[in-house]
Motif scaffolding. Structure first.
Motif, mmCIF file in Angstrom:
data_model
loop_
_atom_site.group_PDB
_atom_site.id
_atom_site.type_symbol
_atom_site.label_atom_id
_atom_site.label_comp_id
_atom_site.label_asym_id
_atom_site.label_seq_id
_atom_site.Cartn_x
_atom_site.Cartn_y
_atom_site.Cartn_z
ATOM 1 N N ALA A 24 0.876 -1.173 0.000
ATOM 2 C CA ALA A 24 0.000 0.000 0.000
ATOM 3 C C ALA A 24 0.914 1.224 0.000
ATOM 4 O O ALA A 24 1.506 1.549 1.035
ATOM 5 N N PRO A 25 1.086 1.890 -1.128
ATOM 6 C CA PRO A 25 1.989 3.041 -1.204
ATOM 7 C C PRO A 25 1.523 4.183 -0.295
ATOM 8 O O PRO A 25 0.320 4.424 -0.156
ATOM 9 N N ILE A 26 2.483 4.867 0.296
ATOM 10 C CA ILE A 26 2.192 6.020 1.148
ATOM 11 C C ILE A 26 2.590 7.315 0.448
ATOM 12 O O ILE A 26 1.838 8.288 0.453
ATOM 13 N N GLY A 27 3.751 7.326 -0.172
ATOM 14 C CA GLY A 27 4.157 8.518 -0.909
ATOM 15 C C GLY A 27 5.630 8.511 -1.254
ATOM 16 O O GLY A 27 6.426 7.817 -0.622
ATOM 17 N N LEU A 28 5.986 9.271 -2.280
ATOM 18 C CA LEU A 28 7.382 9.468 -2.641
ATOM 19 C C LEU A 28 8.032 10.405 -1.630
ATOM 20 O O LEU A 28 7.353 11.236 -1.018
ATOM 21 N N VAL A 29 9.337 10.278 -1.468
ATOM 22 C CA VAL A 29 10.079 11.072 -0.496
ATOM 23 C C VAL A 29 11.076 12.009 -1.178
ATOM 24 O O VAL A 29 11.068 13.215 -0.970
ATOM 25 N N THR A 30 11.926 11.438 -2.000
ATOM 26 C CA THR A 30 12.956 12.221 -2.665
ATOM 27 C C THR A 30 13.423 11.494 -3.903
ATOM 28 O O THR A 30 13.178 10.287 -4.057
ATOM 29 N N ASN A 31 14.064 12.224 -4.796
ATOM 30 C CA ASN A 31 14.599 11.628 -6.021
ATOM 31 C C ASN A 31 16.028 12.129 -6.192
ATOM 32 O O ASN A 31 16.255 13.216 -6.715
ATOM 33 N N ALA A 32 16.976 11.355 -5.693
ATOM 34 C CA ALA A 32 18.377 11.775 -5.713
ATOM 35 C C ALA A 32 18.964 11.616 -7.117
ATOM 36 O O ALA A 32 18.907 10.532 -7.696
ATOM 37 N N PRO A 33 19.527 12.684 -7.682
ATOM 38 C CA PRO A 33 20.157 12.576 -8.994
ATOM 39 C C PRO A 33 21.424 11.743 -8.930
ATOM 40 O O PRO A 33 21.972 11.492 -7.848
ATOM 41 N N MET A 34 21.879 11.327 -10.090
ATOM 42 C CA MET A 34 23.081 10.502 -10.172
ATOM 43 C C MET A 34 24.095 11.165 -11.090
ATOM 44 O O MET A 34 23.768 12.086 -11.843
ATOM 45 N N THR A 35 25.322 10.701 -11.011
ATOM 46 C CA THR A 35 26.392 11.259 -11.834
ATOM 47 C C THR A 35 27.136 10.138 -12.544
ATOM 48 O O THR A 35 27.358 9.067 -11.980
ATOM 49 N N ILE A 36 27.503 10.385 -13.779
ATOM 50 C CA ILE A 36 28.339 9.464 -14.544
ATOM 51 C C ILE A 36 29.779 9.884 -14.291
ATOM 52 O O ILE A 36 30.164 11.023 -14.594
ATOM 53 N N ILE A 37 30.552 8.992 -13.698
ATOM 54 C CA ILE A 37 31.910 9.339 -13.289
ATOM 55 C C ILE A 37 32.918 8.306 -13.781
ATOM 56 O O ILE A 37 32.571 7.158 -14.061
ATOM 57 N N GLY A 38 34.178 8.741 -13.882
ATOM 58 C CA GLY A 38 35.242 7.852 -14.335
ATOM 59 C C GLY A 38 36.491 8.020 -13.477
ATOM 60 O O GLY A 38 36.593 8.961 -12.677
ATOM 61 N N ARG A 39 37.442 7.122 -13.671
ATOM 62 C CA ARG A 39 38.716 7.253 -12.953
ATOM 63 C C ARG A 39 39.381 8.573 -13.359
ATOM 64 O O ARG A 39 39.157 9.082 -14.463
ATOM 65 N N PRO A 40 40.188 9.138 -12.473
ATOM 66 C CA PRO A 40 40.708 10.493 -12.717
ATOM 67 C C PRO A 40 41.586 10.641 -13.951
ATOM 68 O O PRO A 40 41.685 11.747 -14.495
ATOM 69 N N ASP A 41 42.195 9.541 -14.427
ATOM 70 C CA ASP A 41 43.086 9.643 -15.591
ATOM 71 C C ASP A 41 42.454 9.091 -16.870
ATOM 72 O O ASP A 41 43.148 8.855 -17.857
ATOM 73 N N LEU A 42 41.138 8.901 -16.860
ATOM 74 C CA LEU A 42 40.475 8.415 -18.077
ATOM 75 C C LEU A 42 40.598 9.503 -19.154
ATOM 76 O O LEU A 42 40.318 10.675 -18.885
ATOM 77 N N PRO A 43 41.039 9.172 -20.370
ATOM 78 C CA PRO A 43 41.335 10.176 -21.396
ATOM 79 C C PRO A 43 40.197 11.143 -21.752
ATOM 80 O O PRO A 43 40.434 12.350 -21.858
ATOM 81 N N PRO A 44 38.942 10.698 -21.955
ATOM 82 C CA PRO A 44 37.883 11.642 -22.348
ATOM 83 C C PRO A 44 37.619 12.694 -21.271
ATOM 84 O O PRO A 44 37.682 12.405 -20.075
ATOM 85 N N ASN A 45 37.314 13.909 -21.721
ATOM 86 C CA ASN A 45 37.035 15.001 -20.788
ATOM 87 C C ASN A 45 35.577 15.454 -20.803
ATOM 88 O O ASN A 45 35.151 16.179 -19.908
ATOM 89 N N THR A 46 34.820 15.044 -21.822
ATOM 90 C CA THR A 46 33.406 15.394 -21.922
ATOM 91 C C THR A 46 32.601 14.120 -22.155
ATOM 92 O O THR A 46 33.161 13.072 -22.522
ATOM 93 N N LEU A 47 31.293 14.218 -21.985
ATOM 94 C CA LEU A 47 30.450 13.048 -22.195
ATOM 95 C C LEU A 47 30.480 12.612 -23.656
ATOM 96 O O LEU A 47 30.518 11.407 -23.951
ATOM 97 N N GLN A 69 39.007 13.804 -7.349
ATOM 98 C CA GLN A 69 39.513 12.442 -7.195
ATOM 99 C C GLN A 69 38.953 11.517 -8.262
ATOM 100 O O GLN A 69 39.493 10.444 -8.519
ATOM 101 N N VAL A 70 37.821 11.934 -8.851
ATOM 102 C CA VAL A 70 37.232 11.215 -9.984
ATOM 103 C C VAL A 70 36.895 12.238 -11.060
ATOM 104 O O VAL A 70 36.822 13.446 -10.786
ATOM 105 N N LYS A 71 36.685 11.774 -12.264
ATOM 106 C CA LYS A 71 36.314 12.659 -13.366
ATOM 107 C C LYS A 71 34.809 12.560 -13.581
ATOM 108 O O LYS A 71 34.267 11.472 -13.761
ATOM 109 N N ALA A 72 34.122 13.700 -13.540
ATOM 110 C CA ALA A 72 32.668 13.723 -13.701
ATOM 111 C C ALA A 72 32.305 14.104 -15.127
ATOM 112 O O ALA A 72 32.867 15.057 -15.689
ATOM 113 N N TYR A 73 31.332 13.373 -15.702
ATOM 114 C CA TYR A 73 30.938 13.612 -17.087
ATOM 115 C C TYR A 73 29.549 14.218 -17.228
ATOM 116 O O TYR A 73 29.308 15.010 -18.139
#
Length: 322
Positions: free
Chosen positions: A112-135, A213-217
């Motif tokens: 029996a659903p009561i209600g939504l609480v939150t919707n946490a966004p996510m991030t696409i991340i890579g190791r810090p030395d991964l060659p690509p710099n953009t998505l 510490q990580v690369k974010a795309y």
């Protein structure tokens, strides 16, 4: 006979209303499917604290972990439908319906659903030395080198696992999936350059991104976050329509009186306006859902649509948990 039936129905209505009026008269247990200290546990504790103040009763957090959240869900589905056993769950409740081919409950009908609480966004991340710099560069790089890359997640059914499947589906290239037992070891190995990519909630990635510490795309919302203004959305960075978040909802067992469900839903709505809750959510880069989403109807619609959304993706990826 007809008069007796009418009297019985009237008595049931009066009894149900009286039950809701006196509810809760003792502590409530809130089942959390994941370990203490994780994002869902944090959301649960912050929300429970605000709801407890409004209800005048303690909400006890119980971490019932294991099997991708299905242990807690099984317990919740079998609990007495009296409002004293509730469950908070994230997006994984919808995907478990396909990931686990033999569940002890029907995801769409067992709660029996009561209600939504939150919707946490996510991030696409890579190791810090991964060659690509953009998505865009990352997508091109994956198409050329994906066979030699790794994509880590916090375990089958975790939000990071689902985001990874959706990402690979959008890119059109399979990458070796490496499941871990939790978010912390994923982040450690990503920072340590032992793995190439991951996709995780901002609640876990904000610090490592800020310290480089990580690369974010990209962020997986339709628009950029005010707290991370330099990070583009996946949609604007080239993956049109790509959107996924670790949404959380609160459930009771099927058969819980509607008066109790409505009382809990109204309490949740009020709790989500609590300035302390809003601040603590903001501290972990998420925010309460709008009031019209903290309702049984909104959570029911979300749950059903998400089960249907993920089923073909999971079946295509052939990544089952049993």
């Amino acid at each position: 006979m007809k008069k007796t039936a009418m009297m019985a129905a009237a008595f049931a209505m009066i009894s149900s209303a009286a039950l809701a009026q006196n509810y809760p008269s003792r502590p409530i247990t809130l089942l959390v499917p994941f370990a203490a200290g994780g994002a869902t546990d944090t959301v649960a504790r912050v929300t429970a604290q605000s709801m407890s103040k409004l209800l005048g009763q303690t909400i006890i957090i119980e971490n019932a972990t294991g099997a991708g959240g299905t242990i807690a869900a099984t317990r919740a589905s079998r609990a007495e439908p009296d409002g004293y056993t509730l469950m908070i769950h994230h997006i994984g409740i919808s995907t478990a319906a396909t990931l686990y081919r033999k569940l002890a409950y029907d995801t769409k009908t067992a709660f029996a659903p009561i209600g939504l609480v939150t919707n946490a966004p996510m991030t696409i991340i890579g190791r810090p030395d991964l060659p690509p710099n953009t998505l865009a560069e990352l997508v091109t790089y994956i198409k050329a080198n994906g066979d030699k890359m790794t994509f880590a997640n916090a375990g089958l059914g975790a939000a990071s696992h689902l985001c990874g499947m959706l990402f690979m589906n959008a890119v059109g290239k399979e990458i070796l999936t490496v499941p871990y037992k939790g978010n912390a070891p994923v982040m450690n190995d990503l920072i340590g350059k032992q793995i190439d990519l991951s996709c995780d909630q901002t609640t876990n990635t904000t610090g490592p991104i800020a310290s480089r510490q990580v690369k974010a795309y990209a962020i997986t919302t339709k628009t950029r976050l005010a707290s991370m203004p330099d990070l583009p959305s996946a949609d604007e960075a080239g993956l049109k329509g790509f959107e996924v978040g670790a949404w959380h909802g609160i459930y009771a067992p099927k058969g819980t009186p509607d008066e109790i469900i409505r009382k809990l839903s109204k309490t949740l709505q009020e709790a989500l306006r609590d300035p302390d809750l809003v601040k603590r959510f903001n501290d972990i880069n998420t925010e309460p859902v709008p009031q019209d989403e903290a309702t049984p109807e909104a959570l029911k619609a979300k749950l059903v649509s998400e089960v249907d959304r993920w089923e073909p993706i999971i079946r295509t990826g052939n990544q089952f948990a049993d």
